[in-house]
Design a protein around this motif. Sequence first.
Motif, mmCIF file in Angstrom:
data_model
loop_
_atom_site.group_PDB
_atom_site.id
_atom_site.type_symbol
_atom_site.label_atom_id
_atom_site.label_comp_id
_atom_site.label_asym_id
_atom_site.label_seq_id
_atom_site.Cartn_x
_atom_site.Cartn_y
_atom_site.Cartn_z
ATOM 1 N N LYS A 181 0.836 -1.206 0.000
ATOM 2 C CA LYS A 181 0.000 0.000 0.000
ATOM 3 C C LYS A 181 0.874 1.260 0.000
ATOM 4 O O LYS A 181 0.551 2.249 -0.666
ATOM 5 N N VAL A 182 1.978 1.227 0.731
ATOM 6 C CA VAL A 182 2.905 2.358 0.735
ATOM 7 C C VAL A 182 3.415 2.633 -0.676
ATOM 8 O O VAL A 182 3.481 3.792 -1.119
ATOM 9 N N LEU A 183 3.763 1.575 -1.411
ATOM 10 C CA LEU A 183 4.219 1.752 -2.790
ATOM 11 C C LEU A 183 3.144 2.394 -3.647
ATOM 12 O O LEU A 183 3.407 3.334 -4.418
ATOM 13 N N ARG A 184 1.930 1.888 -3.529
ATOM 14 C CA ARG A 184 0.827 2.397 -4.340
ATOM 15 C C ARG A 184 0.507 3.849 -4.007
ATOM 16 O O ARG A 184 0.401 4.702 -4.898
ATOM 17 N N TYR A 185 0.379 4.158 -2.717
ATOM 18 C CA TYR A 185 0.028 5.518 -2.307
ATOM 19 C C TYR A 185 1.146 6.505 -2.644
ATOM 20 O O TYR A 185 0.882 7.648 -3.019
ATOM 21 N N SER A 186 2.387 6.071 -2.499
ATOM 22 C CA SER A 186 3.512 6.947 -2.839
ATOM 23 C C SER A 186 3.489 7.313 -4.314
ATOM 24 O O SER A 186 3.750 8.464 -4.694
ATOM 25 N N GLU A 187 3.190 6.316 -5.151
ATOM 26 C CA GLU A 187 3.126 6.577 -6.588
ATOM 27 C C GLU A 187 2.045 7.603 -6.907
ATOM 28 O O GLU A 187 2.257 8.550 -7.675
ATOM 29 N N ALA A 236 5.259 5.007 8.884
ATOM 30 C CA ALA A 236 4.815 6.342 8.484
ATOM 31 C C ALA A 236 5.991 7.212 8.063
ATOM 32 O O ALA A 236 5.915 7.961 7.075
ATOM 33 N N ALA A 237 7.101 7.124 8.790
ATOM 34 C CA ALA A 237 8.282 7.914 8.444
ATOM 35 C C ALA A 237 8.873 7.453 7.117
ATOM 36 O O ALA A 237 9.299 8.272 6.287
ATOM 37 N N SER A 238 8.888 6.144 6.901
ATOM 38 C CA SER A 238 9.409 5.610 5.639
ATOM 39 C C SER A 238 8.550 6.066 4.460
ATOM 40 O O SER A 238 9.080 6.401 3.391
ATOM 41 N N TYR A 239 7.233 6.071 4.656
ATOM 42 C CA TYR A 239 6.337 6.553 3.602
ATOM 43 C C TYR A 239 6.603 8.023 3.294
ATOM 44 O O TYR A 239 6.675 8.428 2.124
ATOM 45 N N LEU A 264 3.714 -2.085 -11.245
ATOM 46 C CA LEU A 264 2.611 -2.091 -10.288
ATOM 47 C C LEU A 264 1.395 -2.807 -10.860
ATOM 48 O O LEU A 264 0.703 -3.550 -10.165
ATOM 49 N N ALA A 265 1.135 -2.581 -12.145
ATOM 50 C CA ALA A 265 -0.022 -3.231 -12.789
ATOM 51 C C ALA A 265 0.143 -4.749 -12.790
ATOM 52 O O ALA A 265 -0.825 -5.491 -12.627
ATOM 53 N N LYS A 266 1.372 -5.200 -12.977
ATOM 54 C CA LYS A 266 1.638 -6.634 -12.981
ATOM 55 C C LYS A 266 1.227 -7.286 -11.662
ATOM 56 O O LYS A 266 0.808 -8.447 -11.621
ATOM 57 N N GLY A 268 -1.182 -5.972 -9.700
ATOM 58 C CA GLY A 268 -2.528 -5.513 -9.352
ATOM 59 C C GLY A 268 -2.564 -4.285 -8.476
ATOM 60 O O GLY A 268 -3.524 -4.068 -7.742
ATOM 61 N N LEU A 269 -1.535 -3.426 -8.556
ATOM 62 C CA LEU A 269 -1.442 -2.265 -7.660
ATOM 63 C C LEU A 269 -1.600 -0.949 -8.397
ATOM 64 O O LEU A 269 -1.323 0.102 -7.833
ATOM 65 N N GLU A 270 -2.041 -0.976 -9.635
ATOM 66 C CA GLU A 270 -2.171 0.279 -10.370
ATOM 67 C C GLU A 270 -3.386 1.064 -9.929
ATOM 68 O O GLU A 270 -3.522 2.234 -10.205
ATOM 69 N N HIS A 271 -4.330 0.416 -9.237
ATOM 70 C CA HIS A 271 -5.538 1.089 -8.791
ATOM 71 C C HIS A 271 -5.276 1.802 -7.484
ATOM 72 O O HIS A 271 -4.523 1.324 -6.659
#
Length: 271
Positions: A181-187, A236-239, A264-266, A268-271
């Motif tokens: 989730k951190v990866l997705r939200y950061s993007e 939280a700090a890492s994010y 990310l799409a591969k 399922g994290l593009e959404h």
Amino acid sequence: MSFLPLSLVVITHNEGLNIARCLDSVPFAADKLVVDSGSTDDTVAIAQAHGARVVHQDWLGFGPQRNFASTQAAHDWILVLDADEFLSPELAADLERGLPALMASSRPAAWLRRRTWLMGAPMRWYRPMVGERMARLYHRDRARWTDARVHESLRFDGAAAEFSAPFNHADNPSLVHKQLKVLRYSELKALDWCDKRRPVRMWLTPLVYLSSFLKDYVLRLAFLDGWRGFIIAQTAASYAAYKRMRYYEMRHNPASIGAAHAKLAKHGLEH
């Protein structure tokens, strides 16, 4: 069970493990709407089996997706929950009692309190996860979600009502889910910054990491929740730091945007 002229609205993508509990926690809603952005699991079938209408909408970003969902609701008064959230019995009873008067008023919205469960138990001290105040109940002609891709908020004018009993948030079944989730939200956040041409200011990143950790661990009392509190403060700090590093990369190497989207799409994290 008597129904109230209320629409429960949930946006989903692969939430088969959570959606039934969410929908069933609001038995008094006359309309249950799930706006799905292309789930490949059994989210849609489960939602329909638990009394929801399902509308497909390709992912627009959190704010625009919620605003689209508002237009599809059958009633003007809307309760928004995420699929991993659900009403406590106490809040469900309070809403059943209080909604008729709220709906007859000119108020734009109501504040609810969210209680978060982490690693199988409720957080007891960390302030953002104990009674977090959130606007989730509103009249769609008097309130609107911001258009942010992530970390959207409900905007309205005037005084809102408030309910004190909590609704529950079952936050990430594992740290693996949390990091994804951190990866997705950061993007998403970095893309918002790209749109706004925000200054990079990479030199601030170490200070942001340190201040974010201290704010959560000390000022927001995460240390009182033991090692779970340490973990949430560190995450939280890492994010806070990672999304700035990712934005730096986007500005210096724009080709990384497409490459990251494909990766990310591969998963399922593009959404």
